[in-house]
Write a protein that holds these residues in place. Structure first.
Motif, PDB file in Angstrom:
ATOM      1  N   PHE A 158      -8.244   3.361  -6.496  1.00  0.00           N
ATOM      2  CA  PHE A 158      -6.802   3.820  -6.072  1.00  0.00           C
ATOM      3  C   PHE A 158      -7.118   5.222  -5.066  1.00  0.00           C
ATOM      4  N   ASN A 159      -7.954   6.040  -5.468  1.00  0.00           N
ATOM      5  CA  ASN A 159      -8.012   7.236  -4.700  1.00  0.00           C
ATOM      6  C   ASN A 159      -8.340   6.887  -3.054  1.00  0.00           C
ATOM      7  N   GLY A 196      -6.449   7.901   5.984  1.00  0.00           N
ATOM      8  CA  GLY A 196      -7.222   6.888   7.082  1.00  0.00           C
ATOM      9  C   GLY A 196      -7.460   5.724   6.065  1.00  0.00           C
ATOM     10  N   GLY A 197      -7.116   5.794   4.883  1.00  0.00           N
ATOM     11  CA  GLY A 197      -7.444   4.718   4.169  1.00  0.00           C
ATOM     12  C   GLY A 197      -6.424   3.401   4.529  1.00  0.00           C
ATOM     13  N   PRO A 198      -6.903   2.214   3.810  1.00  0.00           N
ATOM     14  CA  PRO A 198      -5.841   1.274   4.018  1.00  0.00           C
ATOM     15  C   PRO A 198      -4.545   1.188   3.716  1.00  0.00           C
ATOM     16  N   VAL A 199      -3.950   2.082   2.714  1.00  0.00           N
ATOM     17  CA  VAL A 199      -2.553   2.229   2.652  1.00  0.00           C
ATOM     18  C   VAL A 199      -1.862   2.690   3.828  1.00  0.00           C
ATOM     19  N   GLU A 200      -2.800   3.927   4.297  1.00  0.00           N
ATOM     20  CA  GLU A 200      -2.085   4.767   5.238  1.00  0.00           C
ATOM     21  C   GLU A 200      -2.199   3.959   6.810  1.00  0.00           C
ATOM     22  N   ASP A 231      -5.514  -7.906  -3.293  1.00  0.00           N
ATOM     23  CA  ASP A 231      -6.636  -7.767  -4.326  1.00  0.00           C
ATOM     24  C   ASP A 231      -7.265  -6.321  -4.498  1.00  0.00           C
ATOM     25  N   ALA A 232      -6.370  -5.434  -4.350  1.00  0.00           N
ATOM     26  CA  ALA A 232      -6.909  -3.633  -4.598  1.00  0.00           C
ATOM     27  C   ALA A 232      -7.749  -3.604  -5.674  1.00  0.00           C
ATOM     28  N   GLU A 233      -8.062  -4.630  -6.609  1.00  0.00           N
ATOM     29  CA  GLU A 233      -9.199  -4.423  -7.416  1.00  0.00           C
ATOM     30  C   GLU A 233     -10.553  -4.262  -6.992  1.00  0.00           C
ATOM     31  N   TRP A 234     -10.508  -4.642  -5.620  1.00  0.00           N
ATOM     32  CA  TRP A 234     -11.673  -4.522  -4.975  1.00  0.00           C
ATOM     33  C   TRP A 234     -12.140  -3.291  -4.320  1.00  0.00           C
ATOM     34  N   ASP A 269      -2.792  -3.786 -14.676  1.00  0.00           N
ATOM     35  CA  ASP A 269      -2.865  -2.060 -14.603  1.00  0.00           C
ATOM     36  C   ASP A 269      -3.023  -1.609 -13.173  1.00  0.00           C
ATOM     37  N   VAL A 270      -3.591  -2.474 -12.029  1.00  0.00           N
ATOM     38  CA  VAL A 270      -3.954  -2.053 -10.856  1.00  0.00           C
ATOM     39  C   VAL A 270      -2.422  -2.233 -10.059  1.00  0.00           C
ATOM     40  N   GLU A 271      -1.832  -3.356 -10.408  1.00  0.00           N
ATOM     41  CA  GLU A 271      -0.404  -3.542  -9.813  1.00  0.00           C
ATOM     42  C   GLU A 271       0.651  -2.279 -10.110  1.00  0.00           C
ATOM     43  N   LEU A 272       0.468  -2.037 -11.418  1.00  0.00           N
ATOM     44  CA  LEU A 272       1.244  -0.748 -11.918  1.00  0.00           C
ATOM     45  C   LEU A 272       1.071   0.625 -11.194  1.00  0.00           C
ATOM     46  N   GLN A 273      -0.265   0.982 -10.789  1.00  0.00           N
ATOM     47  CA  GLN A 273      -0.626   2.124 -10.175  1.00  0.00           C
ATOM     48  C   GLN A 273      -0.084   2.018  -8.857  1.00  0.00           C
ATOM     49  N   TYR A 274      -0.159   0.988  -8.148  1.00  0.00           N
ATOM     50  CA  TYR A 274       0.563   0.994  -6.685  1.00  0.00           C
ATOM     51  C   TYR A 274       2.095   0.962  -6.751  1.00  0.00           C
ATOM     52  N   ILE A 275       2.508   0.284  -7.579  1.00  0.00           N
ATOM     53  CA  ILE A 275       4.215   0.281  -7.833  1.00  0.00           C
ATOM     54  C   ILE A 275       4.701   1.741  -7.978  1.00  0.00           C
TER      55      ILE A 275
END
Ligand SMILES: NC(=O)c1ccc[n+]([C@@H]2O[C@H](COP(=O)([O-])OP(=O)(O)OC[C@H]3O[C@@H](n4cnc5c(N)ncnc54)[C@H](OP(=O)(O)O)[C@@H]3O)[C@@H](O)[C@H]2O)c1
Length: 322
Positions: free
Chosen positions: A137-138, A144-148, A131-134, A170-176
């Motif tokens: 992206f930056n 140190g953020g969640p993806v790292e 649920d990255a809409e919460w 659109d959120v999904e596409l940004q990460y894809i």
């Protein structure tokens, strides 16, 4: 559908071999606000154990489901079994803390450690950014953020593969498009009632990612029917949607096919979709799901369904759960 409907396949470009259906454990989190019913620990454990003894031995949970309760119950089942059976697949998701909505790297690290404890495992096949809409992206991609944080667990071998599992397309596409993820989960947006995730599925499958399509019943209406469960995507279904479920039921009735079988196979028959995640909270659902998945459905049923005009909710711009 052919006898090989349940044949295993590769999870995208990973070396994992998975069945085409996974058991969605959101209802096992006993989330009365989301599903409007309660699920006992006993039923939850029995459901997971039955799944793991079946051809659909693929468990999908999340730290968010009941804020750890789903993972705790999956963990109880795994402990009873003496661990995850050989060949079975376990995946979870990490994101915000529902008490504070904090989505920082520290929160994701703390919750991932909790997931490992609750599940009683030291390895997770796939972990999804949930649920990255919460977040934005930056922040999610910052040092140190969640993806790292998730990548560092992957580099240490605690996590096998990373995925993204959000709502809005659109959120999904940004990460894809970062190329960092091996798998994507879409939910409630590729069903008999809404196909707005089409661009996500197209882009992800072109990239060779695994595409997992969650909630083929739209959270239940397409399995239980609009009288028993007049909700779509965890909220009251619109009148148009309920009318459409009646239209779909009418078509299915004429071909003697359960609506749930058509709803499940709508997702399973798309060759771009690696796996369909079906939520369930009773052990008998496993056998019912396998029966829906392997049921023969005449081609003419799909012709009739395809001929129905699109619903307003199918338009991503007017999609109220976008
Ligand atoms: N962001 C994300 O990554 C995301 C979002 C949504 C969902 N998911 C995952 O995908 C899974 C599926 O989504 P979902 O659970 O929300 O919705 P769903 O799969 O569309 O529907 C689940 C509902 O269908 C009912 N059902 C299942 N099989 C049935 C059967 N044979 N007969 C009658 N009813 C049946 C279940 O009832 P019972 O409880 O009575 O068995 C449950 O109420 C989730 O559990 C979760 O693991 C992921």
């Amino acid at each position: 559908m052919a006898q090989d409907a349940l044949a295993r396949r590769p999870l995208g470009q990973t070396a994992l071999s998975v069945p085409p259906i996974s058991v969605g454990c959101a209802p096992l989190g006993d989330m009365k606000d989301t599903f409007l019913y309660s699920v006992s620990e006993e039923d939850a454990i029995a459901t997971v154990k039955t799944a793991l003894a079946s051809p659909i031995d693929y468990i999908d949970t999340a730290a968010l489901y009941g804020d750890g309760e789903s993972e705790r119950r999956v963990g109880l089942a795994l402990r009873e079994l003496g661990g995850l059976p050989d060949g079975a697949i376990l995946q979870t998701k990490q994101g915000r803390d529902p008490k504070t909505n904090d989505y920082s790297g520290e929160t994701v690290k703390r919750r991932l450690e909790r997931s490992l404890q609750l599940l009683g495992v030291d390895h997770l096949h796939v972990v999804y950014l949930h649920d990255a809409e919460w977040t934005n992206f930056n922040d999610a991609m910052a040092p140190g953020g969640p993806v790292e944080v998730l990548r560092s667990y992957r580099d240490q071998g605690v996590i096998g593969h990373l995925g993204v599992a959000s709502g809005p397309n659109d959120v999904e596409l940004q990460y894809i498009e970062t190329g960092l993820f091996d798998a994507v989960i879409t939910h409630n947006r590729y069903t008999l009632l809404n196909t707005s995730a089409e661009p996500v599925i197209a882009v992800a499958s072109r990239r060779g990612m695994a595409v997992l399509n969650a909630a083929p019943y739209g959270s239940g209406i397409l399995a239980k029917g609009p009288e028993a469960y007049p909700r779509y995507c965890y909220q009251q279904a619109s009148e148009e949607m309920i009318a459409r479920v009646h239209d779909l039921s009418g078509i299915c009735y004429r071909y003697d096919v359960p609506l749930a079988a058509a709803a499940l196979q709508f997702s399973m028959r798309d060759p771009r979709i690696t796996n369909t995640i079906v939520g369930m909270s009773r052990p008998e659902r496993i056998e019912q799901t396998i029966a829906f998945a392997t049921r023969d459905i005449p081609a003419d049923l799909w012709v009739e369904i395809d001929a129905l005009p699109p619903l307003p909710a199918d338009d991503p711009e007017t999609n109220r759960w976008k």
